[in-house]
Design a protein around this motif. Structure first.
Motif, PDB file in Angstrom:
ATOM      1  N   PRO A 112       0.801  -1.224   0.000  1.00 31.49           N
ATOM      2  CA  PRO A 112       0.000   0.000   0.000  1.00 31.49           C
ATOM      3  C   PRO A 112       0.834   1.275   0.000  1.00 31.49           C
ATOM      4  N   THR A 113       2.150   1.149  -0.061  1.00 35.10           N
ATOM      5  CA  THR A 113       3.036   2.312   0.042  1.00 35.10           C
ATOM      6  C   THR A 113       3.510   2.755  -1.340  1.00 35.10           C
ATOM      7  N   VAL A 114       3.361   4.047  -1.604  1.00 38.78           N
ATOM      8  CA  VAL A 114       3.931   4.625  -2.826  1.00 38.78           C
ATOM      9  C   VAL A 114       5.358   5.038  -2.496  1.00 38.78           C
ATOM     10  N   GLU A 115       6.316   4.363  -3.124  1.00 34.87           N
ATOM     11  CA  GLU A 115       7.725   4.575  -2.799  1.00 34.87           C
ATOM     12  C   GLU A 115       8.310   5.801  -3.494  1.00 34.87           C
ATOM     13  N   LEU A 116       7.882   6.060  -4.722  1.00 31.18           N
ATOM     14  CA  LEU A 116       8.421   7.202  -5.453  1.00 31.18           C
ATOM     15  C   LEU A 116       7.430   7.631  -6.524  1.00 31.18           C
ATOM     16  N   GLY A 117       7.588   8.838  -6.991  1.00 25.67           N
ATOM     17  CA  GLY A 117       6.709   9.349  -8.039  1.00 25.67           C
ATOM     18  C   GLY A 117       7.386  10.407  -8.883  1.00 25.67           C
ATOM     19  N   VAL A 118       7.030  10.418 -10.156  1.00 23.28           N
ATOM     20  CA  VAL A 118       7.530  11.422 -11.094  1.00 23.28           C
ATOM     21  C   VAL A 118       6.348  11.985 -11.873  1.00 23.28           C
ATOM     22  N   ILE A 119       6.273  13.295 -11.963  1.00 25.34           N
ATOM     23  CA  ILE A 119       5.304  13.975 -12.812  1.00 25.34           C
ATOM     24  C   ILE A 119       6.082  14.912 -13.714  1.00 25.34           C
ATOM     25  N   TYR A 120       5.994  14.668 -15.015  1.00 28.43           N
ATOM     26  CA  TYR A 120       6.766  15.442 -15.983  1.00 28.43           C
ATOM     27  C   TYR A 120       5.825  16.256 -16.856  1.00 28.43           C
ATOM     28  N   HIS A 121       6.092  17.557 -16.937  1.00 30.36           N
ATOM     29  CA  HIS A 121       5.295  18.480 -17.748  1.00 30.36           C
ATOM     30  C   HIS A 121       5.992  18.638 -19.100  1.00 30.36           C
ATOM     31  N   PRO A 122       5.466  18.034 -20.160  1.00 33.46           N
ATOM     32  CA  PRO A 122       6.184  18.025 -21.444  1.00 33.46           C
ATOM     33  C   PRO A 122       6.430  19.395 -22.054  1.00 33.46           C
ATOM     34  N   LEU A 123       5.533  20.337 -21.873  1.00 35.03           N
ATOM     35  CA  LEU A 123       5.688  21.622 -22.549  1.00 35.03           C
ATOM     36  C   LEU A 123       6.678  22.545 -21.851  1.00 35.03           C
ATOM     37  N   THR A 124       6.789  22.453 -20.538  1.00 32.32           N
ATOM     38  CA  THR A 124       7.716  23.320 -19.802  1.00 32.32           C
ATOM     39  C   THR A 124       9.041  22.628 -19.499  1.00 32.32           C
ATOM     40  N   GLY A 125       9.039  21.284 -19.539  1.00 34.42           N
ATOM     41  CA  GLY A 125      10.222  20.537 -19.152  1.00 34.42           C
ATOM     42  C   GLY A 125      10.401  20.416 -17.661  1.00 34.42           C
ATOM     43  N   ASP A 126       9.449  20.883 -16.882  1.00 33.77           N
ATOM     44  CA  ASP A 126       9.548  20.753 -15.430  1.00 33.77           C
ATOM     45  C   ASP A 126       9.333  19.301 -15.022  1.00 33.77           C
ATOM     46  N   CYS A 127      10.241  18.803 -14.211  1.00 33.76           N
ATOM     47  CA  CYS A 127      10.158  17.430 -13.734  1.00 33.76           C
ATOM     48  C   CYS A 127      10.016  17.444 -12.219  1.00 33.76           C
ATOM     49  N   ARG A 132      10.318   8.293  -1.150  1.00 32.00           N
ATOM     50  CA  ARG A 132       9.985   8.179   0.262  1.00 32.00           C
ATOM     51  C   ARG A 132      11.221   8.457   1.129  1.00 32.00           C
ATOM     52  N   GLY A 133      11.122   9.486   1.970  1.00 29.37           N
ATOM     53  CA  GLY A 133      12.207   9.840   2.869  1.00 29.37           C
ATOM     54  C   GLY A 133      13.270  10.738   2.279  1.00 29.37           C
ATOM     55  N   ALA A 134      13.132  11.113   1.013  1.00 29.55           N
ATOM     56  CA  ALA A 134      14.189  11.891   0.358  1.00 29.55           C
ATOM     57  C   ALA A 134      13.711  13.251  -0.134  1.00 29.55           C
ATOM     58  N   GLY A 135      12.492  13.641   0.198  1.00 32.13           N
ATOM     59  CA  GLY A 135      12.006  14.948  -0.196  1.00 32.13           C
ATOM     60  C   GLY A 135      11.367  14.970  -1.574  1.00 32.13           C
ATOM     61  N   ALA A 136      10.803  16.113  -1.906  1.00 29.62           N
ATOM     62  CA  ALA A 136      10.166  16.334  -3.205  1.00 29.62           C
ATOM     63  C   ALA A 136      10.889  17.461  -3.910  1.00 29.62           C
ATOM     64  N   TRP A 137      11.004  17.322  -5.233  1.00 32.69           N
ATOM     65  CA  TRP A 137      11.833  18.239  -6.007  1.00 32.69           C
ATOM     66  C   TRP A 137      11.151  18.623  -7.317  1.00 32.69           C
ATOM     67  N   ARG A 138      11.377  19.843  -7.756  1.00 26.68           N
ATOM     68  CA  ARG A 138      11.062  20.270  -9.118  1.00 26.68           C
ATOM     69  C   ARG A 138      12.394  20.625  -9.757  1.00 26.68           C
ATOM     70  N   ASN A 139      12.812  19.797 -10.703  1.00 26.25           N
ATOM     71  CA  ASN A 139      14.161  19.918 -11.253  1.00 26.25           C
ATOM     72  C   ASN A 139      15.158  19.789 -10.086  1.00 26.25           C
ATOM     73  N   ASN A 140      15.946  20.791  -9.778  1.00 27.31           N
ATOM     74  CA  ASN A 140      16.863  20.699  -8.636  1.00 27.31           C
ATOM     75  C   ASN A 140      16.425  21.546  -7.440  1.00 27.31           C
TER      76      ASN A 140
END
Length: 264
Positions: A112-127, A132-140
């Motif tokens: 039931p645990t989501v370990e990691l996730g990526v959402i990529y915006h194709p038009l802006t290139g924002d990733c 889990r345990g390592a924070g959330a990031w937009r690019n760097n």
């Protein structure tokens, strides 16, 4: 804060794969695309959805032993050993109508645990990426949820599934939030949740969406300091489609407003 995050091999694979699928989508956007109704009335699909999905399935299948669950191709529901959960193009209607709000979403679940996730915006290139345990990031850039506490100032994204009961429940929830807060619906759950993780919104309420729509965004918001539950405020069980994801500060307000609407 700008820094150089350290990502695991699984997260690097998810990022690389999302970018590759996003390149297909971005190249097609100016051309538009004809959307077809899916069988069973569950939304729309374009050839770009299928082509982006093919890129993802090939990349994940060749570099990882985990099972894959994807919106168009279906797949396994067994997440105990590891399950990639994929939406190759979240916001198909927006894409087909020329509305620049859509994203690629890839998550990895174990049980039931989501370990990691990526959402990529194709038009802006924002990733947007989180583990889990390592924070959330937009690019760097390290992300943090908003600090909005006042419900009168809260921007809340709402979405629904396709069954009539989900739409009715969504409508009731919307009618309760509208007199006080600022409800929004952007047509892409992945976009909305990436915005909540970045503080560009304070909560998200799901009435019957699908796992591939929100699991990547779920871990993003949690790692950015937010909170996840079902509509009654209970811990998310790994499969409930009646989900609340907020900055934490407005969570109790949201739950108090809609707890009675969740099915028993």
């Amino acid at each position: 804060m700008t820094t150089n995050p350290t990502f695991s091999p699984d997260l690097i694979l998810a990022i690389t794969t999302a970018r590759a699928a996003g390149a297909v989508i971005a190249a097609r956007f100016a051309q538009g695309g004809t959307a077809e109704r899916k069988s069973g009335g569950k939304g729309e699909v374009t050839q770009t959805d299928r082509d982006a999905e093919a890129v993802i399935l090939e990349a994940l299948g060749s570099a990882s032993s985990y099972e894959i669950l994807s919106e168009e191709a279906g797949g396994s529901l067994n997440s105990d050993a590891g399950l990639w959960v994929v939406d190759p193009l979240d916001g198909t209607t927006n894409f087909s109508r020329g509305i620049p709000l859509f994203a690629v979403a890839i998550a990895l679940m174990r049980g039931p645990t989501v370990e990691l996730g990526v959402i990529y915006h194709p038009l802006t290139g924002d990733c947007y990426a989180a583990e889990r345990g390592a924070g959330a990031w937009r690019n760097n850039e390290r992300l943090s949820v908003s600090q909005v506490v006042d419900p009168d100032l809260a921007v809340l994204y709402l979405t629904h599934g396709y069954p009539p009961a989900d739409r009715q429940r969504y409508g009731t929830a919307l009618s309760r939030f509208a007199p006080r807060s600022y409800p929004r619906s952007l047509g892409s759950t992945a976009v909305e949740l990436s915005f909540v993780a970045a503080g560009m919104g304070d909560g998200w309420i799901c009435s019957g969406d699908e796992l591939w729509d929100f699991t990547a965004g779920m871990v993003l918001v949690e790692e950015a300091g937010g909170r996840v539950s079902d509509w009654r405020g209970d811990t998310w069980d790994g499969h409930s489609l009646y989900t609340v994801i907020t900055n934490g500060a407005v969570h109790n307000y949201v739950i108090d407003t809609i707890a009675d609407l969740q099915e028993k």
